[in-house]
Design an enzyme around this catalytic site. Structure first.
Site, PDB file in Angstrom:
ATOM      1  N   ARG A   1      11.149  -9.989  11.127  1.00 20.51           N
ATOM      2  CA  ARG A   1      12.176  -8.689  11.205  1.00 20.51           C
ATOM      3  C   ARG A   1      13.559  -9.198  10.851  1.00 20.51           C
ATOM      4  NH1 ARG A   1      15.216  -7.519  17.212  1.00 20.51           N
ATOM      5  NH2 ARG A   1      16.082  -5.683  16.497  1.00 20.51           N
ATOM      6  N   HIS A   2      14.328  -8.222  10.498  1.00 15.17           N
ATOM      7  CA  HIS A   2      15.739  -8.480  10.186  1.00 15.17           C
ATOM      8  C   HIS A   2      16.665  -9.088  11.022  1.00 15.17           C
ATOM      9  CE1 HIS A   2      17.470  -5.458  12.636  1.00 15.17           C
ATOM     10  NE2 HIS A   2      16.366  -4.685  12.023  1.00 15.17           N
TER      11      HIS A   2
ATOM     12  N   ARG B   1      19.737  -3.730   6.064  1.00 15.72           N
ATOM     13  CA  ARG B   1      19.664  -5.056   7.176  1.00 15.72           C
ATOM     14  C   ARG B   1      18.295  -5.721   6.639  1.00 15.72           C
ATOM     15  NH1 ARG B   1      19.083  -0.160  10.031  1.00 15.72           N
ATOM     16  NH2 ARG B   1      17.007  -0.084  11.307  1.00 15.72           N
TER      17      ARG B   1
ATOM     18  N   GLU C   1      12.271   1.452   9.724  1.00 11.19           N
ATOM     19  CA  GLU C   1      12.100   1.909  11.088  1.00 11.19           C
ATOM     20  C   GLU C   1      11.930   3.033  11.514  1.00 11.19           C
ATOM     21  OE1 GLU C   1      10.974   0.861  13.779  1.00 11.19           O
ATOM     22  OE2 GLU C   1      12.716  -0.529  14.650  1.00 11.19           O
TER      23      GLU C   1
ATOM     24  N   HIS D   1      11.100  -3.989  10.502  1.00 12.38           N
ATOM     25  CA  HIS D   1      12.036  -3.783  11.695  1.00 12.38           C
ATOM     26  C   HIS D   1      10.952  -3.786  13.025  1.00 12.38           C
ATOM     27  CE1 HIS D   1      14.993  -1.798   8.999  1.00 12.38           C
ATOM     28  NE2 HIS D   1      13.578  -1.361   8.437  1.00 12.38           N
TER      29      HIS D   1
END
Length: 213
Positions: free
Chosen positions: A12-13, A62, A86, A154
């Site tokens: 995940r970012h 991101r 996302e 995401h």
């Protein structure tokens, strides 16, 4: 079908301002905070130790910025694709958690019960899995024997992708829980398909000793 021994790391970012505000991002393109960038650098230093063979990422900034930190350390190019974005959540996007509960209480409760809900009029979780999971698996198929693919995406997309790849029914995907910023989950390829090896990890996976493997 990828042979046994291959791994997928779903990362995940890093932190964004909207994460701090508990504001639903969805497909809105929000940048990392300075702390989010620092998180990405710290995590990349660990993940580089896995000697990944390929990196794929969502094209939102991101995730792109997070993936770039690992690319610098590994020398790998990052393939960006909107399949890994996302969930598009329509009217929910930009609202805080409390605002969503206040304005869309019944819809929110149904989603938390595992029902198929178009949050804010957006995508179903199964539709997110339909676009993300096959894309991930296609790239896993290209790995060398015992190779590792890093997927930078995401929280919601990662959860639905894991659920689809390990064969969980969609109504139970919420049971996987969320990922902290810049943490990751690891899928390992066994003889009978993908299995969840680590979830919401912030350190490198260790061999499971004394299990059925």
């Amino acid at each position: 079908m990828p042979p046994a021994g291959r791994k997928i790391v779903l990362w995940r970012h890093g932190q964004t301002a909207w994460n701090l505000e508990r504001r639903f991002q969805g497909s809105t393109d929000i940048a990392l905070t300075p702390e989010g960038l620092a998180q990405a650098r710290r995590a990349a230093a660990l993940l580089a130790g896995l000697r990944p063979d390929a990196i794929i990422a969502s094209d939102l900034q991101r995730t792109a910025a997070t993936a770039a930190e690992l690319a610098v350390l590994t020398g790998l190019n990052v393939l960006h694709d909107e399949s890994l974005r996302e969930t598009y959540a329509g009217a929910w996007q930009g609202l805080t958690h409390d605002e969503i509960v206040e304005r869309f209480g019944a819809e929110y409760a149904a989603w938390k019960r595992g029902e198929a809900v178009r949050r804010g009029g957006g995508e179903l979780e199964t539709e997110v899995a339909d676009r993300a999971a096959p894309f991930v698996e296609r790239h896993a198929e290209k790995l060398p024997e015992n190779g590792t693919l890093v997927v930078v995406s995401h929280g919601g997309t990662i959860r639905t992708t894991i659920g689809r790849l390990i064969g969980l029914p969609p109504g139970s995907w919420e049971a996987l829980g969320g990922l902290s910023n810049c943490c990751w989950s690891v899928l390992g390829r066994g003889v009978n398909g993908w299995r969840l090896v680590e979830h919401n990890a912030g350190s490198l996976p260790e061999p499971v000793l004394g299990d059925d493997t």
